[in-house]
Design a protein around this motif. Structure first.
Motif, PDB file in Angstrom:
ATOM      1  N   GLU A  80      48.581   8.083  19.041  1.00  7.46           N
ATOM      2  CA  GLU A  80      49.689   7.892  18.102  1.00  7.46           C
ATOM      3  C   GLU A  80      50.764   6.988  18.699  1.00  7.46           C
ATOM      4  OE1 GLU A  80      52.910  10.523  15.484  1.00  7.46           O
ATOM      5  OE2 GLU A  80      51.410  11.534  16.719  1.00  7.46           O
ATOM      6  N   GLU A  81      51.065   7.189  19.980  1.00  4.58           N
ATOM      7  CA  GLU A  81      52.058   6.339  20.651  1.00  4.58           C
ATOM      8  C   GLU A  81      51.545   4.903  20.761  1.00  4.58           C
ATOM      9  OE1 GLU A  81      54.417   9.282  23.724  1.00  4.58           O
ATOM     10  OE2 GLU A  81      52.293   8.900  24.106  1.00  4.58           O
ATOM     11  N   MET A  82      50.231   4.724  21.003  1.00  2.72           N
ATOM     12  CA  MET A  82      49.662   3.379  21.091  1.00  2.72           C
ATOM     13  C   MET A  82      49.714   2.666  19.746  1.00  2.72           C
ATOM     14  SD  MET A  82      48.896   2.333  24.065  1.00  2.72           S
ATOM     15  CE  MET A  82      48.110   0.844  23.467  1.00  2.72           C
ATOM     16  N   GLN A  83      49.561   3.412  18.659  1.00  5.76           N
ATOM     17  CA  GLN A  83      49.633   2.794  17.333  1.00  5.76           C
ATOM     18  C   GLN A  83      51.013   2.215  17.054  1.00  5.76           C
ATOM     19  OE1 GLN A  83      48.286   5.578  14.373  1.00  5.76           O
ATOM     20  NE2 GLN A  83      46.199   5.634  15.169  1.00  5.76           N
ATOM     21  N   ASN A  84      52.030   2.775  17.678  1.00  2.00           N
ATOM     22  CA  ASN A  84      53.389   2.243  17.524  1.00  2.00           C
ATOM     23  C   ASN A  84      53.621   0.997  18.370  1.00  2.00           C
ATOM     24  OD1 ASN A  84      54.249   4.232  15.692  1.00  2.00           O
ATOM     25  ND2 ASN A  84      54.719   5.664  17.353  1.00  2.00           N
ATOM     26  N   GLY A  91      43.400   3.081  37.228  1.00  2.00           N
ATOM     27  CA  GLY A  91      44.363   1.999  37.126  1.00  2.00           C
ATOM     28  C   GLY A  91      45.593   2.329  36.309  1.00  2.00           C
ATOM     29  N   GLU A  92      46.598   1.466  36.449  1.00  2.00           N
ATOM     30  CA  GLU A  92      47.846   1.595  35.712  1.00  2.00           C
ATOM     31  C   GLU A  92      48.034   0.369  34.833  1.00  2.00           C
ATOM     32  OE1 GLU A  92      51.292   3.213  38.089  1.00  2.00           O
ATOM     33  OE2 GLU A  92      49.912   2.796  39.744  1.00  2.00           O
ATOM     34  N   LEU A  93      48.556   0.594  33.630  1.00  2.00           N
ATOM     35  CA  LEU A  93      48.826  -0.476  32.666  1.00  2.00           C
ATOM     36  C   LEU A  93      50.310  -0.417  32.319  1.00  2.00           C
ATOM     37  CD1 LEU A  93      45.760   0.266  30.346  1.00  2.00           C
ATOM     38  CD2 LEU A  93      45.853  -1.448  32.155  1.00  2.00           C
ATOM     39  N   ILE A  94      51.146  -0.939  33.197  1.00  5.05           N
ATOM     40  CA  ILE A  94      52.595  -0.814  33.039  1.00  5.05           C
ATOM     41  C   ILE A  94      53.111  -1.926  32.131  1.00  5.05           C
ATOM     42  CG2 ILE A  94      54.801  -0.563  34.207  1.00  5.05           C
ATOM     43  CD1 ILE A  94      52.741   1.539  35.006  1.00  5.05           C
ATOM     44  N   PHE A  95      53.503  -1.551  30.921  1.00  4.65           N
ATOM     45  CA  PHE A  95      54.063  -2.509  29.966  1.00  4.65           C
ATOM     46  C   PHE A  95      55.491  -2.095  29.628  1.00  4.65           C
ATOM     47  CE2 PHE A  95      54.989  -3.513  25.476  1.00  4.65           C
ATOM     48  CZ  PHE A  95      54.990  -4.893  25.560  1.00  4.65           C
ATOM     49  N   ASP A  96      56.432  -2.973  29.971  1.00  2.00           N
ATOM     50  CA  ASP A  96      57.847  -2.727  29.678  1.00  2.00           C
ATOM     51  C   ASP A  96      58.287  -1.346  30.177  1.00  2.00           C
ATOM     52  OD1 ASP A  96      60.232  -3.771  28.746  1.00  2.00           O
ATOM     53  OD2 ASP A  96      60.004  -2.933  26.746  1.00  2.00           O
ATOM     54  N   GLY A  97      57.809  -0.977  31.365  1.00  2.00           N
ATOM     55  CA  GLY A  97      58.231   0.274  32.004  1.00  2.00           C
ATOM     56  C   GLY A  97      57.411   1.499  31.662  1.00  2.00           C
ATOM     57  N   ARG A  98      56.402   1.378  30.776  1.00  2.00           N
ATOM     58  CA  ARG A  98      55.566   2.524  30.381  1.00  2.00           C
ATOM     59  C   ARG A  98      54.122   2.281  30.784  1.00  2.00           C
ATOM     60  NH1 ARG A  98      57.061   1.744  24.339  1.00  2.00           N
ATOM     61  NH2 ARG A  98      57.204  -0.343  25.236  1.00  2.00           N
ATOM     62  N   ASP A  99      53.450   3.330  31.220  1.00  2.00           N
ATOM     63  CA  ASP A  99      52.031   3.239  31.561  1.00  2.00           C
ATOM     64  C   ASP A  99      51.216   3.513  30.297  1.00  2.00           C
ATOM     65  OD1 ASP A  99      49.508   3.246  32.597  1.00  2.00           O
ATOM     66  OD2 ASP A  99      49.895   4.729  34.168  1.00  2.00           O
ATOM     67  N   LEU A 100      50.652   2.456  29.716  1.00  2.00           N
ATOM     68  CA  LEU A 100      49.918   2.596  28.461  1.00  2.00           C
ATOM     69  C   LEU A 100      48.671   3.461  28.618  1.00  2.00           C
ATOM     70  CD1 LEU A 100      50.118  -1.006  26.931  1.00  2.00           C
ATOM     71  CD2 LEU A 100      51.788   0.853  26.870  1.00  2.00           C
ATOM     72  N   ALA A 101      48.147   3.562  29.828  1.00  2.00           N
ATOM     73  CA  ALA A 101      46.950   4.370  30.051  1.00  2.00           C
ATOM     74  C   ALA A 101      47.219   5.851  29.819  1.00  2.00           C
ATOM     75  CB  ALA A 101      46.419   4.149  31.466  1.00  2.00           C
ATOM     76  N   LYS A 102      48.486   6.251  29.871  1.00  2.00           N
ATOM     77  CA  LYS A 102      48.839   7.666  29.740  1.00  2.00           C
ATOM     78  C   LYS A 102      49.376   8.018  28.356  1.00  2.00           C
ATOM     79  CE  LYS A 102      49.896   8.177  34.676  1.00  2.00           C
ATOM     80  NZ  LYS A 102      50.945   8.483  35.675  1.00  2.00           N
ATOM     81  N   LEU A 103      49.499   7.045  27.476  1.00  3.35           N
ATOM     82  CA  LEU A 103      50.054   7.311  26.154  1.00  3.35           C
ATOM     83  C   LEU A 103      48.998   7.893  25.214  1.00  3.35           C
ATOM     84  CD1 LEU A 103      52.321   4.195  25.468  1.00  3.35           C
ATOM     85  CD2 LEU A 103      52.890   6.331  26.625  1.00  3.35           C
ATOM     86  N   SER A 104      49.453   8.646  24.234  1.00  6.55           N
ATOM     87  CA  SER A 104      48.557   9.188  23.214  1.00  6.55           C
ATOM     88  C   SER A 104      48.168   8.075  22.242  1.00  6.55           C
ATOM     89  CB  SER A 104      49.243  10.320  22.450  1.00  6.55           C
ATOM     90  OG  SER A 104      50.333   9.803  21.696  1.00  6.55           O
TER      91      SER A 104
END
Length: 336
Positions: A82-86, A67-80
Motif C-alpha cells: 500500500e505504501e509502495m502504491q503511493n 539489500g537496501e533501496l534508500i529513496f529520499d530517506g526511506r528504504d523501499l524494500a521495507k515498505l508495504s
C-alpha cells in the motif's frame, strides 16, 4: 550534491523449475538530486531487474534477497504494498520499454493520464483533465484536448511514447526511470524523444535513470554511466570517463560495437563474441572472463575486486591491479 537514491548491495533472484536465477548480484550505486544516470549493458545484464526491484514490481517468482533501496530517506524494500502504491507514479515515474503493451487498450488516453492525479493528488476530474492537457502539450502532442478522447491504437509509436513520458511526469515525480525509451522507434523519433527528455529534465529538475543497451543514447543525456554485466556493475564513472578513458574490457567491447564519428574512413563494427553467463550457475570470478581476450587465470578463480581508477571512476577488472600486465584499450576517443 544531495543523494536522492542509494542502492546498497542489492541481490534479486527468480525461482524457476530450472533453479534459482541470480539476476542481480550485489549492485550498489547512488543518484544525486537533479542528476541523469545511464545504466547500459546487453540484454540479461540486470539493468531492468534492478529498477523493477526498486519499484517492487517483480513477478511472483522474483524476490529481493538482500539489500537496501534508500529513496529520499526511506528504504523501499521495507515498505508495504500500500505504501509502495503511493510512491509509484507519484514520487517515482517509470517510462516502460513498449508503450503499446504498457498502455491499457480499452481506456482512453485521458482516463489513463488523469487517474494518477485523482488518486495521488486528490484532484477533481476537471482539474486532472486540465493538468493532463498541459502535460500532453509539454511533450509535444498536437491538439491535446481531442487526443485525450482517443485510444492507444489511434496513436503512432512515437506519440504513444510521448504519452508514456507525459504519464510518468504528470504528478511531477522526483525520479523518472526510462527503460529503453527509444528501442522500438526509428532514429528520427529517437532523437526527438531524447531531446524531449533533456528539455524536461531542465524544466522540472527531476532526476533521471536511463536504461539502455546503446552507449550512444546515454552520451548526450547522462552525467554518469553504470556499465552492467552478469547482474553486476563492472564499471562506473562520468560519461567522459566511460567514453574517453574506459577501464573494463566489456566497456571496450560496447564502444567497439558503435560507430566512431571521429574516424575519417569507415571502420568495421566488432561484436562481442560468446554468450552472457548462465546466472543459475554464475561464475566464481569475473562474469566476463570467458568472453574476454585479456582474461588471466586469476579472473576465473578469485572474487572480483573493484578498483579505484580515477576520481569517482571504478572498474571491476584485474587488469587495473598494479601488478597486472599493461594493456592499451583497443578503442579510440568517442565524440560526446
Amino acid at each position: 550534491m544531495e543523494k536522492l537514491l542509494e542502492i546498497k548491495n542489492l541481490e534479486t533472484s527468480f525461482y524457476t523449475h530450472a533453479g534459482e536465477v541470480k539476476a542481480v548480484r550485489g549492485v550498489s550505486f547512488h543518484l544525486d538530486k537533479g542528476e541523469a544516470l545511464g545504466i547500459v549493458g546487453e540484454s540479461g545484464s540486470g539493468k531492468s531487474i534492478t529498477m523493477m526491484s526498486l519499484m517492487r514490481l517483480l513477478s511472483d517468482n522474483g524476490k529481493i534477497k538482500k539489500g537496501e533501496l534508500i529513496f529520499d530517506g526511506r528504504d523501499l524494500a521495507k515498505l508495504s504494498e500500500e505504501e509502495m502504491q503511493n510512491i509509484r507514479g507519484n514520487e517515482i515515474g517509470m517510462i516502460f520499454q513498449d508503450p503499446m503493451t504498457s498502455l491499457n487498450p480499452v481506456l482512453t488516453i485521458g482516463d489513463q493520464l488523469t487517474e494518477p492525479l485523482i488518486k495521488h493528488r486528490k484532484m477533481t476530474k476537471q482539474q486532472a483533465f486540465e493538468r493532463a492537457v498541459k502535460m500532453m502539450t509539454l511533450v509535444g502532442i498536437p491538439s491535446p484536448e481531442s487526443r485525450m478522447k482517443q485510444y492507444p491504437h489511434e496513436f503512432s509509436g512515437g506519440m504513444r511514447q510521448r504519452v508514456m513520458i507525459a504519464m510518468s511526469l504528470v504528478c511531477e515525480p522526483k525520479l523518472i526511470i526510462a527503460d529503453e525509451p527509444t528501442t522500438a522507434l526509428d532514429v528520427t523519433i529517437q532523437a526527438q524523444i531524447l531531446e524531449l527528455m533533456k528539455d524536461l529534465k531542465e524544466k522540472i529538475n527531476a532526476s533521471i535513470i536511463l536504461i539502455t543497451h546503446d552507449l550512444g543514447v546515454v552520451a548526450d543525456v547522462c552525467n554518469r554511466i553504470n556499465v552492467m554485466y552478469g547482474g553486476m556493475i563492472v564499471e562506473t564513472g562520468s560519461t567522459k570517463d566511460i567514453f574517453y578513458n574506459p577501464k573494463h574490457p566489456y566497456t571496450w567491447g560496447l564502444l567497439k560495437s558503435i560507430p566512431n564519428p571521429n574516424e575519417e574512413e569507415r571502420e568495421r563494427l566488432i561484436p562481442i563474441d560468446g554468450q552472457p553467463p548462465d546466472l543459475i550457475k554464475p561464475p566464481v570470478g569475473c562474469p566476463f572472463a570467458p568472453r574476454c581476450e585479456y582474461a588471466m587465470k586469476i579472473c576465473m578463480t578469485e572474487n572480483l575486486p573493484v578498483f579505484e581508477v580515477g576520481e569517482n571512476h571504478k572498474a571491476a577488472c584485474w587488469l587495473n591491479h598494479q601488478d597486472a600486465p599493461k594493456v592499451e584499450p583497443p578503442v579510440g576517443r568517442r565524440n560526446l
